[in-house]
Design a protein around this motif. Structure first.
Motif, PDB file in Angstrom:
ATOM      1  N   LYS A  22       4.883  -0.731 -20.473  1.00 14.75           N
ATOM      2  CA  LYS A  22       4.933  -2.520 -20.561  1.00 14.75           C
ATOM      3  C   LYS A  22       5.790  -2.791 -19.514  1.00 14.75           C
ATOM      4  CE  LYS A  22       2.935  -2.732 -25.006  1.00 14.75           C
ATOM      5  NZ  LYS A  22       2.918  -2.007 -27.155  1.00 14.75           N
ATOM      6  N   GLN A  23       7.242  -1.940 -19.434  1.00  7.91           N
ATOM      7  CA  GLN A  23       8.380  -2.755 -18.942  1.00  7.91           C
ATOM      8  C   GLN A  23       7.866  -2.556 -17.275  1.00  7.91           C
ATOM      9  OE1 GLN A  23      12.091  -0.447 -19.441  1.00  7.91           O
ATOM     10  NE2 GLN A  23      11.930  -0.408 -21.570  1.00  7.91           N
ATOM     11  N   ILE A  24       7.695  -2.100 -16.944  1.00 11.43           N
ATOM     12  CA  ILE A  24       6.528  -2.048 -15.290  1.00 11.43           C
ATOM     13  C   ILE A  24       5.497  -2.837 -15.594  1.00 11.43           C
ATOM     14  CG2 ILE A  24       4.692  -0.554 -13.566  1.00 11.43           C
ATOM     15  CD1 ILE A  24       5.978   2.176 -14.791  1.00 11.43           C
ATOM     16  N   LEU A  25       4.510  -3.789 -16.385  1.00 12.81           N
ATOM     17  CA  LEU A  25       4.267  -4.394 -16.092  1.00 12.81           C
ATOM     18  C   LEU A  25       4.578  -5.248 -16.545  1.00 12.81           C
ATOM     19  CD1 LEU A  25       1.031  -3.629 -19.130  1.00 12.81           C
ATOM     20  CD2 LEU A  25       1.178  -3.279 -16.252  1.00 12.81           C
ATOM     21  N   LEU A  26       6.027  -6.075 -16.980  1.00 12.39           N
ATOM     22  CA  LEU A  26       6.561  -7.063 -17.074  1.00 12.39           C
ATOM     23  C   LEU A  26       7.163  -6.892 -15.677  1.00 12.39           C
ATOM     24  CD1 LEU A  26       7.519  -9.426 -18.642  1.00 12.39           C
ATOM     25  CD2 LEU A  26      10.080  -8.254 -19.548  1.00 12.39           C
ATOM     26  N   SER A  27       8.051  -6.571 -14.995  1.00 14.02           N
ATOM     27  CA  SER A  27       8.708  -6.074 -13.712  1.00 14.02           C
ATOM     28  C   SER A  27       7.846  -6.924 -12.653  1.00 14.02           C
ATOM     29  CB  SER A  27       9.235  -4.621 -13.648  1.00 14.02           C
ATOM     30  OG  SER A  27       9.878  -4.598 -12.020  1.00 14.02           O
ATOM     31  N   LEU A  28       6.270  -6.398 -12.912  1.00 10.94           N
ATOM     32  CA  LEU A  28       5.410  -6.834 -12.106  1.00 10.94           C
ATOM     33  C   LEU A  28       5.288  -8.316 -11.769  1.00 10.94           C
ATOM     34  CD1 LEU A  28       3.013  -3.652 -11.689  1.00 10.94           C
ATOM     35  CD2 LEU A  28       4.429  -4.431 -10.249  1.00 10.94           C
ATOM     36  N   TYR A  29       4.771  -8.504 -13.294  1.00 13.00           N
ATOM     37  CA  TYR A  29       4.351  -9.898 -13.623  1.00 13.00           C
ATOM     38  C   TYR A  29       5.488 -11.326 -13.037  1.00 13.00           C
ATOM     39  CZ  TYR A  29       3.835 -14.134 -16.678  1.00 13.00           C
ATOM     40  OH  TYR A  29       3.116 -15.238 -16.593  1.00 13.00           O
ATOM     41  N   ARG A  30       6.707 -10.835 -13.269  1.00  9.89           N
ATOM     42  CA  ARG A  30       7.963 -11.036 -13.962  1.00  9.89           C
ATOM     43  C   ARG A  30       8.166 -11.322 -12.127  1.00  9.89           C
ATOM     44  NH1 ARG A  30      12.228 -10.733 -18.627  1.00  9.89           N
ATOM     45  NH2 ARG A  30      11.099 -12.448 -20.119  1.00  9.89           N
ATOM     46  N   ASN A  31       8.009 -11.006 -11.119  1.00 14.55           N
ATOM     47  CA  ASN A  31       8.420 -10.810  -9.532  1.00 14.55           C
ATOM     48  C   ASN A  31       7.407 -10.502  -8.262  1.00 14.55           C
ATOM     49  OD1 ASN A  31      11.411  -9.429  -9.221  1.00 14.55           O
ATOM     50  ND2 ASN A  31      10.289  -8.108 -11.034  1.00 14.55           N
ATOM     51  N   TYR A  85     -12.875   7.581  -7.288  1.00 17.24           N
ATOM     52  CA  TYR A  85     -12.924   6.521  -8.010  1.00 17.24           C
ATOM     53  C   TYR A  85     -11.977   6.819  -9.407  1.00 17.24           C
ATOM     54  CZ  TYR A  85     -17.531   5.806  -7.997  1.00 17.24           C
ATOM     55  OH  TYR A  85     -18.843   6.011  -9.109  1.00 17.24           O
ATOM     56  N   HIS A  86     -12.127   6.493 -10.206  1.00 17.40           N
ATOM     57  CA  HIS A  86     -11.715   5.908 -12.004  1.00 17.40           C
ATOM     58  C   HIS A  86     -11.609   4.681 -11.957  1.00 17.40           C
ATOM     59  CE1 HIS A  86      -7.399   6.640 -11.175  1.00 17.40           C
ATOM     60  NE2 HIS A  86      -8.285   7.781 -10.057  1.00 17.40           N
ATOM     61  N   LYS A  87     -11.638   4.933 -13.621  1.00 20.19           N
ATOM     62  CA  LYS A  87     -11.320   3.379 -14.119  1.00 20.19           C
ATOM     63  C   LYS A  87     -10.504   3.282 -14.343  1.00 20.19           C
ATOM     64  CE  LYS A  87     -12.711   5.154 -18.914  1.00 20.19           C
ATOM     65  NZ  LYS A  87     -13.425   5.594 -19.867  1.00 20.19           N
ATOM     66  N   GLU A  88      -9.105   3.879 -14.436  1.00 17.72           N
ATOM     67  CA  GLU A  88      -8.266   3.990 -14.741  1.00 17.72           C
ATOM     68  C   GLU A  88      -7.173   3.214 -13.827  1.00 17.72           C
ATOM     69  OE1 GLU A  88     -10.254   6.778 -17.538  1.00 17.72           O
ATOM     70  OE2 GLU A  88      -9.417   6.334 -15.987  1.00 17.72           O
ATOM     71  N   LEU A  89      -6.251   2.642 -14.379  1.00 15.62           N
ATOM     72  CA  LEU A  89      -4.874   2.419 -12.917  1.00 15.62           C
ATOM     73  C   LEU A  89      -5.001   3.648 -12.323  1.00 15.62           C
ATOM     74  CD1 LEU A  89      -3.472  -1.163 -13.743  1.00 15.62           C
ATOM     75  CD2 LEU A  89      -5.370  -0.524 -12.749  1.00 15.62           C
ATOM     76  N   GLU A  90      -4.009   3.586 -11.159  1.00 14.33           N
ATOM     77  CA  GLU A  90      -3.382   4.707 -11.060  1.00 14.33           C
ATOM     78  C   GLU A  90      -2.127   4.407 -10.871  1.00 14.33           C
ATOM     79  OE1 GLU A  90      -3.384   8.484  -7.896  1.00 14.33           O
ATOM     80  OE2 GLU A  90      -5.574   7.574  -8.889  1.00 14.33           O
ATOM     81  N   LEU A 125       3.270   3.435  -6.229  1.00 11.99           N
ATOM     82  CA  LEU A 125       2.333   3.056  -5.066  1.00 11.99           C
ATOM     83  C   LEU A 125       1.550   2.690  -6.587  1.00 11.99           C
ATOM     84  CD1 LEU A 125       0.245   2.379  -2.967  1.00 11.99           C
ATOM     85  CD2 LEU A 125      -1.026   3.973  -3.200  1.00 11.99           C
ATOM     86  N   LEU A 126       0.710   1.612  -6.099  1.00 13.67           N
ATOM     87  CA  LEU A 126      -0.351   1.213  -7.457  1.00 13.67           C
ATOM     88  C   LEU A 126      -1.849   1.101  -6.510  1.00 13.67           C
ATOM     89  CD1 LEU A 126      -1.682   0.529 -10.534  1.00 13.67           C
ATOM     90  CD2 LEU A 126      -0.016  -2.615  -9.839  1.00 13.67           C
ATOM     91  N   ILE A 127      -2.656   1.807  -7.355  1.00 17.65           N
ATOM     92  CA  ILE A 127      -4.127   1.889  -6.987  1.00 17.65           C
ATOM     93  C   ILE A 127      -5.117   1.146  -8.344  1.00 17.65           C
ATOM     94  CG2 ILE A 127      -5.711   3.690  -6.346  1.00 17.65           C
ATOM     95  CD1 ILE A 127      -3.916   4.828  -5.608  1.00 17.65           C
ATOM     96  N   GLY A 128      -6.246   0.425  -7.891  1.00 19.15           N
ATOM     97  CA  GLY A 128      -6.701  -0.527  -8.963  1.00 19.15           C
ATOM     98  C   GLY A 128      -7.906   0.177  -9.715  1.00 19.15           C
ATOM     99  N   SER A 129      -8.395  -0.444 -10.537  1.00 21.93           N
ATOM    100  CA  SER A 129      -8.780   0.535 -11.162  1.00 21.93           C
ATOM    101  C   SER A 129     -10.546   0.077 -10.389  1.00 21.93           C
ATOM    102  CB  SER A 129      -9.673  -0.192 -12.982  1.00 21.93           C
ATOM    103  OG  SER A 129     -10.674  -0.074 -13.388  1.00 21.93           O
ATOM    104  N   ASN A 130     -11.466   1.079 -10.495  1.00 26.66           N
ATOM    105  CA  ASN A 130     -12.483   1.430  -9.630  1.00 26.66           C
ATOM    106  C   ASN A 130     -12.685   1.328  -8.221  1.00 26.66           C
ATOM    107  OD1 ASN A 130     -14.275   2.135 -11.628  1.00 26.66           O
ATOM    108  ND2 ASN A 130     -14.286   0.511 -12.532  1.00 26.66           N
ATOM    109  N   LEU A 186      -5.024  -5.006  -8.665  1.00 26.60           N
ATOM    110  CA  LEU A 186      -4.311  -5.111  -8.754  1.00 26.60           C
ATOM    111  C   LEU A 186      -3.052  -4.528  -8.042  1.00 26.60           C
ATOM    112  CD1 LEU A 186      -3.440  -4.254 -12.652  1.00 26.60           C
ATOM    113  CD2 LEU A 186      -3.018  -6.641 -11.170  1.00 26.60           C
ATOM    114  N   SER A 187      -3.647  -3.674  -6.705  1.00 28.86           N
ATOM    115  CA  SER A 187      -3.173  -2.748  -5.626  1.00 28.86           C
ATOM    116  C   SER A 187      -2.840  -3.540  -4.850  1.00 28.86           C
ATOM    117  CB  SER A 187      -4.127  -2.047  -4.785  1.00 28.86           C
ATOM    118  OG  SER A 187      -5.112  -3.307  -4.479  1.00 28.86           O
ATOM    119  N   GLU A 188      -2.910  -5.465  -5.221  1.00 28.87           N
ATOM    120  CA  GLU A 188      -1.982  -6.527  -3.983  1.00 28.87           C
ATOM    121  C   GLU A 188      -0.637  -6.893  -4.694  1.00 28.87           C
ATOM    122  OE1 GLU A 188      -4.378 -10.108  -4.081  1.00 28.87           O
ATOM    123  OE2 GLU A 188      -6.166  -9.301  -3.547  1.00 28.87           O
ATOM    124  N   LEU A 189      -0.160  -6.044  -6.018  1.00 25.53           N
ATOM    125  CA  LEU A 189       1.001  -5.680  -6.363  1.00 25.53           C
ATOM    126  C   LEU A 189       2.395  -4.835  -5.657  1.00 25.53           C
ATOM    127  CD1 LEU A 189       0.450  -6.015 -10.119  1.00 25.53           C
ATOM    128  CD2 LEU A 189       1.066  -8.256  -8.072  1.00 25.53           C
TER     129      LEU A 189
END
Length: 310
Positions: free
Chosen positions: A181-190, A57-62, A88-93, A137-140
């Protein structure tokens, strides 16, 4: 990535004797390629031993983007079989492990990123959404599975980030920031399940408190010390914290301690009593009760569940 791929990979975890789990691995340090961007992105060729798993694990998103072949990634509760073009998105820690599943070569990009430096004033109102205080955030990942367009755009942006970080041409910091930020925006809006978070700016103001808790998780934590950090009275702080975070100060501290205990149980060769002390819970009965509350199982059952992946 089709839902069937997730289900198939999840079922594979009960295969006989083909995989090993190393429970003595530790937190993985991430050395940023740019401290200003707090990011590291590399290309990985899947050429290690078939079936080998290493939990870390690590504190950063992956973020993972597969360029060629296939690979399996595991979290404690889920498994994902990824193919070319999947993200794939893996959450912090979040505990996770990757696994070579066949003899063919797999090539994929791995991007580690710490989000906090990207929360400039214009993005701060959305900090609560990406903070992971309420959910990993892996739930996304369901968005990547259900939307070909979101998955395609995320993969494209990850490739752009890799290219920029490799070349580090003049202005690459601006480009990388925009692509992320484009990745984050896309996840947020969808995200169809998201609540309105634009008015949750108070969460950012609690950062000194969150940092205090993280520093003291292995020792004594007192709410009166947290109050001093924000110059609030005890009663006002207690009410304010619950309104902003959605849970009481004590509940939040307990959650963080048990979350740390989960990682220690998976990555350290220590007894359950030792792990309890490592996370500041000297009363073993209280530790067991809290662990079962958040995980639905005892610490021993939790370790056994991890070993079942072997």
């Amino acid at each position: 990535m089709a839902q069937s791929e997730v289900d198939t990979a999840h079922a594979d975890m009960h295969g006989k004797g083909r995989r090993m789990i190393h429970l003595n691995d530790h937190v993985e340090p991430i050395h940023y390629q740019s401290d200003l961007l707090a990011i590291k992105i590399i290309e990985v060729r899947n050429d290690w031993e078939l079936g080998l798993l290493r939990w870390h694990y690590h504190k950063e998103l992956e973020f993972i983007y597969v360029k060629k072949g296939s690979v399996v990634f595991h979290t404690v509760d889920q498994s994902y079989r990824l193919h070319k073009g999947d993200v794939l998105l893996i959450g912090s820690n979040q505990l996770h492990a990757n696994q070579r599943s066949d003899c063919d070569e797999a090539v994929y990009l791995v991007m580690h990123v710490k989000l906090l430096p990207y929360f400039e004033p214009a993005i701060t109102p959305y900090y609560h959404y990406f903070s992971e205080y309420h959910r990993p955030l892996s739930e996304l990942n369901v968005i990547f599975r259900e939307s070909d367009e979101v998955r395609r755009l995320a993969g494209q942006n990850i490739r752009h980030i890799f290219k920029e970080m490799q070349s580090q041409a003049d202005g690459f910091e601006i480009a990388v920031s925009l692509y992320l930020k484009q990745i984050l925006l896309s996840l947020y809006r969808n995200d169809r399940k998201r609540a309105d978070v634009r008015n949750r700016t108070d969460l950012h103001a609690l950062q000194p408190v969150f940092q205090y808790i993280d520093r003291q998780l292995t020792d004594k934590i007192e709410m009166k010390e947290a109050c001093k950090l924000l110059n609030m009275s005890y009663s006002y702080f207690s009410k304010h914290f619950k309104e902003v975070v959605g849970t009481s100060f004590i509940e939040y501290v307990n959650f963080k301690r048990i979350h740390m205990a989960e990682r220690h149980l998976a990555t350290k060769s220590a007894s359950i009593n030792e792990v309890a002390r490592m996370v500041g819970l000297e009363n073993i009965t209280h530790f067991y009760r809290l662990f079962q509350k958040y995980n639905g199982c005892t610490p021993k059952q939790y370790v056994a569940r991890l070993r079942q992946r072997g």
